[in-house]
Design a protein around this motif. Structure first.
Motif, short mmCIF file in Angstrom:
data_model
loop_
_atom_site.label_atom_id
_atom_site.label_comp_id
_atom_site.label_asym_id
_atom_site.label_seq_id
_atom_site.Cartn_x
_atom_site.Cartn_y
_atom_site.Cartn_z
N THR A 21 0.84 -1.21 0.00
CA THR A 21 0.00 0.00 0.00
C THR A 21 0.87 1.25 0.00
O THR A 21 0.58 2.23 -0.70
CB THR A 21 -0.94 0.01 1.22
OG1 THR A 21 -1.80 -1.13 1.16
CG2 THR A 21 -1.79 1.28 1.24
N GLU A 30 -3.48 6.31 -7.67
CA GLU A 30 -4.87 6.12 -8.08
C GLU A 30 -5.44 4.79 -7.57
O GLU A 30 -6.66 4.59 -7.55
CB GLU A 30 -4.99 6.20 -9.61
CG GLU A 30 -4.36 5.06 -10.39
CD GLU A 30 -2.84 5.20 -10.56
OE1 GLU A 30 -2.24 4.30 -11.19
OE2 GLU A 30 -2.26 6.19 -10.07
N ARG A 31 -4.55 3.88 -7.14
CA ARG A 31 -4.99 2.57 -6.64
C ARG A 31 -5.33 2.60 -5.15
O ARG A 31 -5.81 1.59 -4.61
CB ARG A 31 -3.90 1.53 -6.87
CG ARG A 31 -3.52 1.31 -8.33
CD ARG A 31 -2.43 0.26 -8.43
NE ARG A 31 -1.97 0.07 -9.82
CZ ARG A 31 -0.96 -0.70 -10.17
NH1 ARG A 31 -0.31 -1.40 -9.24
NH2 ARG A 31 -0.61 -0.80 -11.44
N VAL A 32 -5.07 3.71 -4.50
CA VAL A 32 -5.24 3.80 -3.05
C VAL A 32 -6.43 4.70 -2.72
O VAL A 32 -6.61 5.75 -3.34
CB VAL A 32 -3.95 4.36 -2.38
CG1 VAL A 32 -4.09 4.37 -0.87
CG2 VAL A 32 -2.74 3.54 -2.82
N LYS A 33 -7.23 4.28 -1.73
CA LYS A 33 -8.37 5.10 -1.33
C LYS A 33 -7.87 6.46 -0.82
O LYS A 33 -6.82 6.53 -0.18
CB LYS A 33 -9.15 4.40 -0.22
CG LYS A 33 -9.85 3.11 -0.67
CD LYS A 33 -10.60 2.47 0.48
CE LYS A 33 -11.31 1.20 0.04
NZ LYS A 33 -12.02 0.54 1.17
N PRO A 34 -8.62 7.52 -1.07
CA PRO A 34 -8.17 8.87 -0.71
C PRO A 34 -7.78 9.04 0.76
O PRO A 34 -6.76 9.64 1.07
CB PRO A 34 -9.36 9.76 -1.08
CG PRO A 34 -10.06 9.01 -2.18
CD PRO A 34 -9.90 7.55 -1.83
N ASP A 35 -8.60 8.46 1.68
CA ASP A 35 -8.27 8.64 3.10
C ASP A 35 -7.01 7.86 3.48
O ASP A 35 -6.17 8.33 4.26
CB ASP A 35 -9.45 8.21 3.99
CG ASP A 35 -9.91 6.78 3.71
OD1 ASP A 35 -9.60 6.25 2.62
OD2 ASP A 35 -10.58 6.19 4.59
N THR A 36 -6.85 6.66 2.88
CA THR A 36 -5.63 5.87 3.13
C THR A 36 -4.41 6.56 2.54
O THR A 36 -3.34 6.61 3.16
CB THR A 36 -5.77 4.46 2.55
OG1 THR A 36 -6.92 3.82 3.10
CG2 THR A 36 -4.54 3.62 2.84
#
Length: 343
Positions: A21, A30-36
């Protein structure tokens, strides 16, 4: 005490995520959720983590190096345009994780030889071509050798037809720039608008001339379209402008700020005011034009540089380029030398 360099594992532990991650946050956000993503980037900043370039090179097989040939400075006015572009290009490359290598060459053949050497010795990733011209063979060589490339300048001449599907370029619409200058002069009431351009043989010069000529033709003013040429050299242009003024233009659109500086100098020498007596518009919006109050056409060099690097990164990542190259609009910057015609 020797400080311990933060690792990707330390960032992952602090953020409560996997190492993959963290890697995605750095290389494929772009593969990672915005909050993460926000959480991971926050811990990267706090810990001062910096990815290992050597490790990335081993993993990707890339050198993270891009090359460009720099042109010799031919004058102190428009020479700064190349400097501005180079600085913007280095910034854009650095932001994308790449570094620029500069080389010099006396010809296209020598330039290609430099790239061949860099490809063999430094595993060069890609090239930015800083100029393009009719009969340019460099694009074919780069394509044949599998090197990613983008050019500041579109394909010209036969290449524009043969390479209709070649979208690996970014350019500024020079014709639109001189057209905007000419249209503004016509709007202000000028009719006898001269063009001070470069001699035949310059693709860029031909493009800029076309904007002036087509705008004059659309206004039905071709009979008053006075035209002269000079090399992009102030000393030569001084004599040319002296001859031009005998034809009594009310305004002069110039192919460069170098020529505009010469035009303004001759007007001043004759006791005429650039602007109130004869309007003058340059091209490139150099520091000299700004200092002298010369109206000029601004090229968006930051956008050109960013688009060049974005195109290179897309090619290196295996993503397709748009169907067409990028043609950016310039901006007319009015100053005191752009005025209504004298009564």
């Amino acid at each position: 005490m020797v400080s311990v360099r933060p690792t990707i594992a330390a960032v992952a532990a602090a953020a409560g995520v996997s190492r993959q991650t963290v890697s995605n946050a750095l290389n494929a956000p772009e593969r990672v959720k915005p909050d993460t993503l926000a959480k991971v980037l926050g811990h990267i900043d706090v810990l001062g983590y910096r990815p290992s370039v050597a490790a990335r090179q081993m993993r990707t097989g890339r050198s993270q190096l891009l090359a460009m040939r720099i042109e010799p400075v031919r004058d102190g006015v428009n020479g700064v345009v190349g400097d501005r572009f180079l600085h913007a290009l280095a910034e854009a490359a650095q932001a994308a994780g790449y570094r620029m290598l500069l080389c010099t060459a006396g010809s296209d053949v020598d330039e290609v030889a430099e790239y061949e050497q860099l490809l063999a010795t430094m595993a060069l990733d890609g090239v930015v071509l800083a100029t393009t011209h009719t009969g340019d063979t460099r694009r074919a060589w780069l394509r044949d050798h599998g090197l990613a490339f983008m050019s500041f300048g579109r394909p010209w001449g036969d290449l524009a037809v043969a390479g209709a599907s070649d979208s690996s370029w970014v350019d500024v619409d020079g014709a639109a720039g001189t057209a905007a200058a000419t249209a503004e002069l016509l709007r202000r009431g000028h009719r006898r608008i001269a063009y001070l351009g470069w001699p035949a043989g310059s693709d860029v010069g031909h493009d800029r001339r076309a904007g002036w000529l087509t705008t004059m033709a659309a206004a039905g003013r071709t009979d008053e379209a006075v035209e002269v040429t000079s090399e992009d050299d102030i000393e030569e242009a001084l004599d040319v402008v002296e001859d031009l003024l005998r034809q009594r233009p009310t305004a002069i659109v110039c192919a460069s700020d170098t020529l505009a500086v010469a035009a303004s100098a001759v007007l001043n020498r004759r006791g005429l005011r650039p602007g109130p007596d004869v309007s003058v518009v340059g091209f490139d919006d150099t520091p000299a034009a700004r200092a002298l109050g010369i109206a000029s056409v601004l090229q968006p060099l930051d956008q050109v540089a960013e688009a060049c690097i974005a195109g290179l990164v897309a090619q290196l990542d295996g993503r397709p380029l748009p169907a067409e190259g990028v043609l950016l609009p310039p901006l007319l910057v009015p100053r005191t030398t752009l005025a209504d015609p004298a009564p």
